[in-house]
Write a protein that holds these residues in place. Structure first.
Motif, PDB file in Angstrom:
ATOM      1  N   ASN A  45      42.630  34.518  31.949  1.00  0.00           N
ATOM      2  CA  ASN A  45      43.119  33.181  31.656  1.00  0.00           C
ATOM      3  C   ASN A  45      42.584  32.800  30.272  1.00  0.00           C
ATOM      4  O   ASN A  45      41.388  32.547  30.119  1.00  0.00           O
ATOM      5  CB  ASN A  45      42.644  32.201  32.728  1.00  0.00           C
ATOM      6  CG  ASN A  45      43.251  30.831  32.563  1.00  0.00           C
ATOM      7  OD1 ASN A  45      44.148  30.639  31.749  1.00  0.00           O
ATOM      8  ND2 ASN A  45      42.761  29.883  33.325  1.00  0.00           N
ATOM      9  N   ASN A  46      43.445  32.772  29.268  1.00  0.00           N
ATOM     10  CA  ASN A  46      43.040  32.474  27.882  1.00  0.00           C
ATOM     11  C   ASN A  46      41.933  33.410  27.420  1.00  0.00           C
ATOM     12  O   ASN A  46      40.890  32.979  26.935  1.00  0.00           O
ATOM     13  CB  ASN A  46      42.607  31.014  27.737  1.00  0.00           C
ATOM     14  CG  ASN A  46      43.745  30.057  28.006  1.00  0.00           C
ATOM     15  OD1 ASN A  46      44.899  30.386  27.770  1.00  0.00           O
ATOM     16  ND2 ASN A  46      43.427  28.880  28.513  1.00  0.00           N
ATOM     17  N   ASN A  47      42.135  34.705  27.589  1.00  0.00           N
ATOM     18  CA  ASN A  47      41.199  35.760  27.180  1.00  0.00           C
ATOM     19  C   ASN A  47      39.883  35.745  27.951  1.00  0.00           C
ATOM     20  O   ASN A  47      38.924  36.390  27.552  1.00  0.00           O
ATOM     21  CB  ASN A  47      40.919  35.704  25.679  1.00  0.00           C
ATOM     22  CG  ASN A  47      42.161  35.987  24.871  1.00  0.00           C
ATOM     23  OD1 ASN A  47      43.020  36.748  25.300  1.00  0.00           O
ATOM     24  ND2 ASN A  47      42.276  35.383  23.711  1.00  0.00           N
ATOM     25  N   ALA A  48      39.800  34.984  29.028  1.00  0.00           N
ATOM     26  CA  ALA A  48      38.604  34.989  29.878  1.00  0.00           C
ATOM     27  C   ALA A  48      39.001  35.558  31.237  1.00  0.00           C
ATOM     28  O   ALA A  48      40.055  35.236  31.781  1.00  0.00           O
ATOM     29  CB  ALA A  48      38.064  33.568  30.039  1.00  0.00           C
ATOM     30  N   ALA A  49      38.150  36.399  31.779  1.00  0.00           N
ATOM     31  CA  ALA A  49      38.439  37.016  33.083  1.00  0.00           C
ATOM     32  C   ALA A  49      38.304  35.986  34.192  1.00  0.00           C
ATOM     33  O   ALA A  49      37.440  35.108  34.140  1.00  0.00           O
ATOM     34  CB  ALA A  49      37.478  38.171  33.325  1.00  0.00           C
ATOM     35  N   THR A  50      39.173  36.077  35.187  1.00  0.00           N
ATOM     36  CA  THR A  50      39.064  35.240  36.374  1.00  0.00           C
ATOM     37  C   THR A  50      38.688  36.134  37.551  1.00  0.00           C
ATOM     38  O   THR A  50      39.139  37.270  37.639  1.00  0.00           O
ATOM     39  CB  THR A  50      40.382  34.495  36.678  1.00  0.00           C
ATOM     40  OG1 THR A  50      41.437  35.442  36.816  1.00  0.00           O
ATOM     41  CG2 THR A  50      40.722  33.514  35.580  1.00  0.00           C
ATOM     42  N   TYR A  51      37.850  35.587  38.433  1.00  0.00           N
ATOM     43  CA  TYR A  51      37.323  36.370  39.540  1.00  0.00           C
ATOM     44  C   TYR A  51      37.568  35.666  40.867  1.00  0.00           C
ATOM     45  O   TYR A  51      37.613  34.441  40.940  1.00  0.00           O
ATOM     46  CB  TYR A  51      35.813  36.573  39.383  1.00  0.00           C
ATOM     47  CG  TYR A  51      35.436  37.386  38.182  1.00  0.00           C
ATOM     48  CD1 TYR A  51      35.439  38.772  38.228  1.00  0.00           C
ATOM     49  CD2 TYR A  51      35.085  36.771  36.986  1.00  0.00           C
ATOM     50  CE1 TYR A  51      35.090  39.530  37.118  1.00  0.00           C
ATOM     51  CE2 TYR A  51      34.739  37.517  35.875  1.00  0.00           C
ATOM     52  CZ  TYR A  51      34.743  38.890  35.949  1.00  0.00           C
ATOM     53  OH  TYR A  51      34.404  39.630  34.854  1.00  0.00           O
ATOM     54  N   TYR A  64      27.113  33.328  43.885  1.00  0.00           N
ATOM     55  CA  TYR A  64      28.560  33.482  43.745  1.00  0.00           C
ATOM     56  C   TYR A  64      29.377  32.937  44.924  1.00  0.00           C
ATOM     57  O   TYR A  64      30.425  32.351  44.720  1.00  0.00           O
ATOM     58  CB  TYR A  64      28.915  34.954  43.516  1.00  0.00           C
ATOM     59  CG  TYR A  64      28.494  35.430  42.153  1.00  0.00           C
ATOM     60  CD1 TYR A  64      29.337  35.315  41.071  1.00  0.00           C
ATOM     61  CD2 TYR A  64      27.234  35.971  41.947  1.00  0.00           C
ATOM     62  CE1 TYR A  64      28.955  35.740  39.803  1.00  0.00           C
ATOM     63  CE2 TYR A  64      26.831  36.400  40.688  1.00  0.00           C
ATOM     64  CZ  TYR A  64      27.694  36.281  39.625  1.00  0.00           C
ATOM     65  OH  TYR A  64      27.302  36.688  38.390  1.00  0.00           O
ATOM     66  N   CYS A  65      28.931  33.139  46.145  1.00  0.00           N
ATOM     67  CA  CYS A  65      29.705  32.681  47.301  1.00  0.00           C
ATOM     68  C   CYS A  65      29.284  31.293  47.783  1.00  0.00           C
ATOM     69  O   CYS A  65      30.118  30.416  47.933  1.00  0.00           O
ATOM     70  CB  CYS A  65      29.606  33.696  48.443  1.00  0.00           C
ATOM     71  SG  CYS A  65      30.652  35.153  48.182  1.00  0.00           S
ATOM     72  N   VAL A  66      27.990  31.095  47.987  1.00  0.00           N
ATOM     73  CA  VAL A  66      27.519  29.810  48.511  1.00  0.00           C
ATOM     74  C   VAL A  66      27.717  28.699  47.487  1.00  0.00           C
ATOM     75  O   VAL A  66      28.244  27.626  47.805  1.00  0.00           O
ATOM     76  CB  VAL A  66      26.042  29.916  48.961  1.00  0.00           C
ATOM     77  CG1 VAL A  66      25.512  28.564  49.399  1.00  0.00           C
ATOM     78  CG2 VAL A  66      25.900  30.943  50.079  1.00  0.00           C
ATOM     79  N   THR A  67      27.324  28.932  46.241  1.00  0.00           N
ATOM     80  CA  THR A  67      27.448  27.920  45.186  1.00  0.00           C
ATOM     81  C   THR A  67      28.902  27.515  44.952  1.00  0.00           C
ATOM     82  O   THR A  67      29.185  26.361  44.662  1.00  0.00           O
ATOM     83  CB  THR A  67      26.836  28.440  43.876  1.00  0.00           C
ATOM     84  OG1 THR A  67      25.470  28.763  44.114  1.00  0.00           O
ATOM     85  CG2 THR A  67      26.928  27.413  42.768  1.00  0.00           C
ATOM     86  N   ASN A  68      29.820  28.450  45.106  1.00  0.00           N
ATOM     87  CA  ASN A  68      31.241  28.152  44.894  1.00  0.00           C
ATOM     88  C   ASN A  68      31.945  27.647  46.146  1.00  0.00           C
ATOM     89  O   ASN A  68      33.159  27.482  46.159  1.00  0.00           O
ATOM     90  CB  ASN A  68      31.958  29.398  44.357  1.00  0.00           C
ATOM     91  CG  ASN A  68      31.569  29.687  42.929  1.00  0.00           C
ATOM     92  OD1 ASN A  68      31.718  28.840  42.053  1.00  0.00           O
ATOM     93  ND2 ASN A  68      31.046  30.875  42.675  1.00  0.00           N
ATOM     94  N   GLY A  86      35.722  34.087  54.241  1.00  0.00           N
ATOM     95  CA  GLY A  86      36.807  33.619  53.384  1.00  0.00           C
ATOM     96  C   GLY A  86      36.737  34.156  51.968  1.00  0.00           C
ATOM     97  O   GLY A  86      35.807  34.877  51.605  1.00  0.00           O
ATOM     98  N   THR A  87      37.706  33.793  51.173  1.00  0.00           N
ATOM     99  CA  THR A  87      37.764  34.157  49.770  1.00  0.00           C
ATOM    100  C   THR A  87      37.959  32.902  48.934  1.00  0.00           C
ATOM    101  O   THR A  87      38.433  31.882  49.434  1.00  0.00           O
ATOM    102  CB  THR A  87      38.914  35.143  49.472  1.00  0.00           C
ATOM    103  OG1 THR A  87      40.147  34.510  49.831  1.00  0.00           O
ATOM    104  CG2 THR A  87      38.768  36.432  50.236  1.00  0.00           C
ATOM    105  N   GLY A  88      37.586  32.990  47.679  1.00  0.00           N
ATOM    106  CA  GLY A  88      37.760  31.857  46.795  1.00  0.00           C
ATOM    107  C   GLY A  88      37.439  32.219  45.360  1.00  0.00           C
ATOM    108  O   GLY A  88      36.875  33.281  45.070  1.00  0.00           O
ATOM    109  N   ALA A  89      37.758  31.311  44.454  1.00  0.00           N
ATOM    110  CA  ALA A  89      37.478  31.526  43.035  1.00  0.00           C
ATOM    111  C   ALA A  89      35.987  31.470  42.791  1.00  0.00           C
ATOM    112  O   ALA A  89      35.270  30.669  43.378  1.00  0.00           O
ATOM    113  CB  ALA A  89      38.196  30.458  42.195  1.00  0.00           C
ATOM    114  N   CYS A  90      35.522  32.353  41.923  1.00  0.00           N
ATOM    115  CA  CYS A  90      34.100  32.366  41.566  1.00  0.00           C
ATOM    116  C   CYS A  90      33.978  32.766  40.105  1.00  0.00           C
ATOM    117  O   CYS A  90      34.933  33.265  39.507  1.00  0.00           O
ATOM    118  CB  CYS A  90      33.308  33.291  42.468  1.00  0.00           C
ATOM    119  SG  CYS A  90      33.875  35.002  42.480  1.00  0.00           S
ATOM    120  N   THR A  91      32.806  32.560  39.534  1.00  0.00           N
ATOM    121  CA  THR A  91      32.598  32.858  38.121  1.00  0.00           C
ATOM    122  C   THR A  91      32.149  34.285  37.916  1.00  0.00           C
ATOM    123  O   THR A  91      31.717  34.944  38.796  1.00  0.00           O
ATOM    124  CB  THR A  91      31.532  31.919  37.535  1.00  0.00           C
ATOM    125  OG1 THR A  91      30.348  32.023  38.327  1.00  0.00           O
ATOM    126  CG2 THR A  91      32.015  30.510  37.509  1.00  0.00           C
TER     127      THR A  91
END
Length: 106
Positions: free
Chosen positions: A51-57, A91-95, A101-106
């Motif tokens: 996304n705009n030259n930044a990786a999405t995870y 990564y999982c708890v903070t997000n 489940g699954t979700g967006a993370c940094t």
């Protein structure tokens, strides 16, 4: 007569392939139970795009190490095949990703 032989052959092939799948599941269960922790959660991160030259995870929060190893052995999801293990808290708890489940993370 040839049609009947074709039908019988098809059923035999389907029957054998389902037995191979059952053996694979049994092997995965047997091999992972010996080496995994039932109590340690696992967070797996997978790059899902840019996304705009930044990786999405995207992260997947496994209830236990055993569930992740089973998924990895069976190769049923891209998380099991290509994901990398990351810190559960960061990564999982903070997000806010729920267990299982699954979700967006940094």
């Amino acid at each position: 007569m040839k049609f009947l032989a074709l039908v019988i052959s098809t059923f035999l092939i389907l029957g054998l392939s389902s037995q191979l799948e059952a053996r694979k599941r049994f092997y995965c269960l047997w091999s992972t139970k010996r080496t995994c922790s039932q109590n340690t959660p696992r967070c797996i991160r997978l790059q899902t795009g840019t996304n705009n030259n930044a990786a999405t995870y995207t992260c997947k929060y496994y209830r236990s190490d055993c569930q992740y190893l089973l998924d990895s052995c069976k190769g049923e999801t891209s998380f099991g095949l290509f994901g990398s293990s990351v810190n559960v808290q960061d990564y999982c708890v903070t997000n806010g990703i729920a267990i299982g489940g699954t979700g967006a993370c940094t």
